[in-house]
Enzyme design. Structure first.
Site, mmCIF file in Angstrom:
data_model
loop_
_atom_site.group_PDB
_atom_site.id
_atom_site.type_symbol
_atom_site.label_atom_id
_atom_site.label_comp_id
_atom_site.label_asym_id
_atom_site.label_seq_id
_atom_site.Cartn_x
_atom_site.Cartn_y
_atom_site.Cartn_z
ATOM 1 N N CYS A 27 -4.192 33.100 44.120
ATOM 2 C CA CYS A 27 -5.441 32.895 44.871
ATOM 3 C C CYS A 27 -5.460 33.813 46.076
ATOM 4 O O CYS A 27 -6.516 34.160 46.583
ATOM 5 C CB CYS A 27 -5.537 31.471 45.400
ATOM 6 S SG CYS A 27 -5.347 30.287 44.144
ATOM 7 N N GLU A 37 -8.990 23.867 46.357
ATOM 8 C CA GLU A 37 -8.383 25.167 46.655
ATOM 9 C C GLU A 37 -8.840 26.096 45.541
ATOM 10 O O GLU A 37 -8.281 26.106 44.460
ATOM 11 C CB GLU A 37 -6.863 24.987 46.699
ATOM 12 C CG GLU A 37 -6.192 25.951 47.643
ATOM 13 C CD GLU A 37 -5.683 27.151 46.913
ATOM 14 O OE1 GLU A 37 -6.425 28.155 46.877
ATOM 15 O OE2 GLU A 37 -4.580 27.093 46.374
#
Ligand code: UN1
Length: 510
Positions: free
Chosen positions: A297, A263
């Protein structure tokens, strides 16, 4: 010492290595002091692990897996249920610590703990499912099925921006799946991890959970993360962080055929159509861009605005940004806290310089704040910039609150701009036009792992699979069927007949 540190059992000096109940006695040669980005105060000292502690943690985890995998999944789920309850009871102090150690607002710190609680609930339900398939066999008196078995040791490498939630997404699913977990937290936020590990202790003790099911090991990358990624005893590494880190982890794991959940970076955009409801869109854009001071993110980094509303949107955004309160994130009236450290401030400043050199403009903010309350030098005013999507700096993920405004004329062009970066995590469109929305969600639409309509790019719920494409790494964690990567798929065929027919009609008579 702040009250919440005492409540969570943190001490002036803490061991940074645990196999569950036991904290390893780590010597002071690797001691590090953790200071808060909020006010620069010392939160606590941490004695990090090294190669010897790594070996001990691995050996304990290996042994624990032998037992844990045999405990019925719903019983494993019961332990996760109790962990969820402890987190509920400690939501505020843990949220406060996350906010103090990482710098996100208290609302977001508590939101992060809520994500942990939510994934516990999800995992408890999952523990009574973990379902496979039955498949039609071509042979008479045969039964074919697919079952799911525990995988082994899962290494979870987490980032500073979500110091505890991302561990929980992985650890709670892995635990009900029958795996054991070794957590390597970010060196920037290790005390939130230590506190979380301490919260588990009561549950582990009461339920006699074998030592080594949930381990924590802090330490330098070379000592811990590199060892984990190279270790053939660890069949799955879940890593959150930069694309650069992800490439190293991905290569090392590929070399030994280990699985990964990566990720990595995002470069998330919102398309703002001329048919958007701006009442919805504006708060979502501002939260997406400045929440966690631009260090999610999923942070909104690019706003792709229809030409016809561009000027008025720019003005409205400047007005909204002017009313942002920046300061101590534990004070609930503040919207934006500090960046994680001075390096992050430097990176942001350098990005703004690059932007100007490449032809862009900073139209609001971007400065480093000074004066009372800002002595740490870690507080910045979120920036609004005008840019072209093609600028190299816009193509990069700068982990800071910088929002690039980009114009578009047709929806096709907007989608091409949104997809025109190497990262592919989160994306959104604000529109009341059904055709635009459906185009955005069609095969010719967003190429990201997350595509939202009339919702910002950040703040995903745990029930969906979380992750993204391209340089974001392709991994999925959290909800939906993400659990399957934590298990070994086994195709099982049983012959309950009295002959031994071969598949594909092959004859083999003796
Ligand atoms: C991250 O920034 O690494 O969707 C995770 C969100 C949060 C998780 C972000 N639920 O913004």
């Amino acid at each position: 010492m702040q009250d919440f540190l005492k409540t969570l059992g943190l001490e002036a000096e803490n061991s940074g290595v645990s196999t569950g109940l036991n904290w390893l006695p780590v010597d002071k040669t690797r001691q590090t002091a953790i200071h808060s980005p909020v006010d620069g105060s010392l939160i606590g000292k941490l004695n990090k692990g090294g190669a010897a502690e790594y070996d001990q943690v691995l050996a304990t985890a290996e042994k624990a897996f032998q037992t844990w995998r045999l405990i019925p999944a719903p019983k494993r789920g019961e332990i996760v249920r109790q962990i969820g309850n402890v987190l509920r009871e400690n939501k505020r102090p843990l949220g406060q610590l996350v906010s103090y150690e990482m710098g996100k607002s208290l609302q977001e710190g508590m939101g992060e703990v809520q994500e942990m609680i939510d994934i516990c609930d999800f995992a408890v339900g999952l523990s009574r499912q973990l379902y496979g398939l039955t498949i039609a066999s071509e042979r008479p008196n045969h039964r074919m099925m697919e079952t799911w078995q525990p995988l082994g040791i899962v290494g979870v490498i987490t980032s500073f921006n979500f110091p505890v939630a991302v561990w929980a997404w992985n650890a709670m699913l892995a635990a009900v799946c029958g795996d054991v977990v070794i957590w390597k937290p970010s060196h920037k936020t290790p005390l939130s991890a230590v506190a979380t590990q301490k919260l588990l202790a009561g549950v582990l003790k009461e339920n006699q959970v074998p030592e080594g099911v949930f381990s924590l090991i802090t330490g330098d990358t070379r000592d811990i993360s590199e060892r984990l990624t190279l270790d053939h005893r660890v069949p799955l590494i879940s890593a959150t962080g930069s694309t650069r880190m992800g490439k190293l982890v991905g290569r090392a794991c590929a070399d030994r055929f280990a699985r990964t959940i990566l990720e990595l970076g995002g470069n998330n955009a919102i398309i703002l159509s001329q048919e958007a409801d701006l009442k919805l869109a504006l708060p979502a854009i501002v939260f997406g861009a400045v929440g966690t001071a631009g260090q999610r993110c999923t942070t909104t980094r690019r706003l792709i605005v229809h030409d016809s509303i561009y000027d008025s949107v720019r003005e409205k955004l400047v007005t909204a940004y002017s009313s942002l309160k920046i300061g101590n994130p534990l004070d609930e009236k503040n919207h934006v806290g500090p960046l994680i450290d001075l390096d992050a401030v430097k990176t942001m400043q350098a990005a703004l310089v690059s932007l100007k050199n490449q032809g862009g403009k900073v139209i609001f903010g971007g400065d480093v704040l000074s004066g009372p309350g800002y002595e740490t030098g870690t507080y910045v005013r979120p920036a609004i910039c005008e840019a072209e999507n093609s600028y190299p700096i816009v193509q990069e993920e700068t982990f800071a609150p910088i929002l690039y405004l980009i114009r578009y004329k047709s929806i096709e062009e907007a989608i091409a701009l949104q997809n025109g970066v190497q990262q592919g995590l989160s994306s959104a469109i604000f529109t009341n036009n059904m055709r635009e929305m459906e185009k955005f969600l069609s095969p010719a639409g967003s190429d990201c792992g997350i595509a939202n309509v009339n919702i910002g790019t950040s703040g995903a719920e745990i029930g969906g699979a979380f992750g993204g494409e391209k340089e974001t790494g392709g991994g999925r964690e959290s909800g939906s069927d993400s659990w399957k990567i934590y298990m070994r798929r086994q195709t099982v065929t049983v012959n309950y007949g009295t002959t031994i027919p071969l598949a594909q009609g092959i004859k083999f008579d003796l």
